[in-house]
Enzyme design. Structure first.
Site, PDB file in Angstrom:
ATOM      1  N   TYR A 127       0.736  -1.114  -0.026  1.00  0.00           N
ATOM      2  CA  TYR A 127       0.032   0.012   0.185  1.00  0.00           C
ATOM      3  C   TYR A 127       0.978   1.212   0.073  1.00  0.00           C
ATOM      4  CZ  TYR A 127      -4.183  -2.989   1.028  1.00  0.00           C
ATOM      5  OH  TYR A 127      -5.386  -3.784   0.914  1.00  0.00           O
ATOM      6  N   ASP A 147     -11.231  -8.879   6.925  1.00  0.00           N
ATOM      7  CA  ASP A 147     -12.763  -9.014   6.179  1.00  0.00           C
ATOM      8  C   ASP A 147     -12.888 -10.420   6.253  1.00  0.00           C
ATOM      9  OD1 ASP A 147     -12.132  -6.354   5.630  1.00  0.00           O
ATOM     10  OD2 ASP A 147     -12.604  -6.537   3.742  1.00  0.00           O
ATOM     11  N   ASP A 195      -5.588  -6.516   5.828  1.00  0.00           N
ATOM     12  CA  ASP A 195      -6.735  -5.857   5.400  1.00  0.00           C
ATOM     13  C   ASP A 195      -7.596  -7.046   5.131  1.00  0.00           C
ATOM     14  OD1 ASP A 195      -8.505  -4.218   4.008  1.00  0.00           O
ATOM     15  OD2 ASP A 195      -7.101  -3.476   2.686  1.00  0.00           O
ATOM     16  N   ASP A 250      -1.654 -17.641   4.517  1.00  0.00           N
ATOM     17  CA  ASP A 250      -2.678 -18.514   3.936  1.00  0.00           C
ATOM     18  C   ASP A 250      -3.261 -19.563   4.814  1.00  0.00           C
ATOM     19  OD1 ASP A 250      -0.269 -19.466   3.689  1.00  0.00           O
ATOM     20  OD2 ASP A 250      -0.402 -20.286   1.490  1.00  0.00           O
ATOM     21  N   LYS A 263       4.270 -14.168   5.147  1.00  0.00           N
ATOM     22  CA  LYS A 263       4.458 -15.158   3.916  1.00  0.00           C
ATOM     23  C   LYS A 263       5.977 -15.131   3.722  1.00  0.00           C
ATOM     24  CE  LYS A 263       2.384 -17.907   0.954  1.00  0.00           C
ATOM     25  NZ  LYS A 263       1.998 -19.297   1.160  1.00  0.00           N
TER      26      LYS A 263
END
Length: 325
Positions: free
Chosen positions: A120, A226, A222, A198, A166
């Site tokens: 971002y 969600d 983020d 993941d 990751k």
């Protein structure tokens, strides 16, 4: 001294849920001075910019900001607003409430998300026909800062920490993030677990009770928060705080919901819970707890908005919360 609160409803249902949250703040004991400012699609059409300088100045001068949502101009609004308050940490609680039809009613965790860099950072390039790049930025200083915040938050709430990453693929960037987290943990004598992001996504669905505080890089926080919203009944129930050293901005995680905007039936719970986080941030812990309790009772006993199977309006839910205060 009266606290100065900047109010930015923004677009869509932000213009409905933020006034509901302000109504609740006005019903609490602290005395606030509210200053409303504009941001988002509507002001962009009118003034040529989605975030006027006057709005940024209002946010910088305030003790805290309550923001609703922005539409197509979201990235041009919320990222600079977070920068205006010096936010480096995004705190997103995800909790299932009694009375809400949740996929995983046992869910109760908090995401502590690095808020300044990663993918971002906004560094994108067009290298030529058919080739584009996105640069991921991870610094030791920002990683240490979010780690220090996350471990302190966990200590305050007597919670365990899971660091998600990751680094098996993004060895250099997430490797640096993990090294910084490990250094901070060693300095604090803190324990923590690690989980590939993941794998965490899968385990979160299967058993969310495995996690208390999840410390994560920007994009992972983020996406995973969600995902957690789906476990507790939807984005209409998730508040968030963008915390800086001396200022903070609070916002519901949901967007503008254009399909119901203007109908007066948007769920104000996330905005009101964001206001509760604002109260706690400013030192009004008891008032913040009172607001959370009033929201929980309203969710459990009603009235409820249509997204939760009810027929109530936004204003009726806000009135019920105020009544229970």
């Amino acid at each position: 001294m009266t606290d100065e609160i900047a109010i930015i409803p923004g677009d869509g249902i932000g213009r409905e849920v933020v006034p509901a949250a302000v109504r609740v703040l006005e019903a609490t004991e602290p005395s606030f001075a509210f200053t409303e400012a504009e941001a988002g699609d509507a002001v962009a059409e009118r003034e040529g910019t989605p975030l006027p300088d006057s709005t940024v100045e209002t946010v910088e001068a305030a003790d805290a900001t309550l923001f609703g949502a922005a539409g197509e101009t979201a990235a041009d609004v919320i990222l600079p607003l977070r920068e205006a308050v010096g936010s480096f940490a995004n705190v997103r609680p995800a909790r299932a409430y009694p009375g809400v039809d949740a996929l995983r009613p046992e869910t109760d965790l908090v995401f502590v998300r690095e808020n300044t860099e990663g993918v971002y950072s906004g560094i994108e390039s067009d290298l030529g026909e058919g080739v584009t790049t996105l640069t991921r930025v991870v610094t030791e200083s920002a990683s240490r800062r979010i780690a220090e915040f996350g471990f302190a938050y966990a200590d305050e709430h007597d919670a365990d920490v899971t660091v998600t990453h990751k680094a098996n693929v993004m060895r250099t960037t997430d490797g640096r993030f993990l090294d910084a987290v490990d250094a901070v943990a060693a300095e604090r004598g803190a324990d923590y677990d690690t989980e590939l992001m993941d794998a965490l996504a899968t385990k979160l669905l299967l058993d969310p009770t495995q996690y208390d505080v999840v410390l994560c890089p920007n994009l992972a926080g983020d996406v995973l928060s969600d995902l957690a919203a789906g476990l507790v009944g939807g984005l209409g129930l998730l508040p968030s705080a963008n915390v800086g050293a001396d200022n903070a901005l609070f916002e519901p995680v949901h967007g503008t919901a254009p399909d119901i905007a203007g109908e007066g039936v948007a769920n104000p719970a996330a905005a009101i819970l964001s206001a509760a986080m604002l109260l706690t941030h400013l030192g009004y812990e008891d008032e913040g707890a009172r607001v959370r309790s009033a929201v929980e009772r309203t969710l459990e006993e009603g009235p409820r908005t249509p997204d939760l199977g009810g027929t109530a309006t936004t204003d009726e839910v806000a009135a019920a919360v105020v009544s229970r205060l």
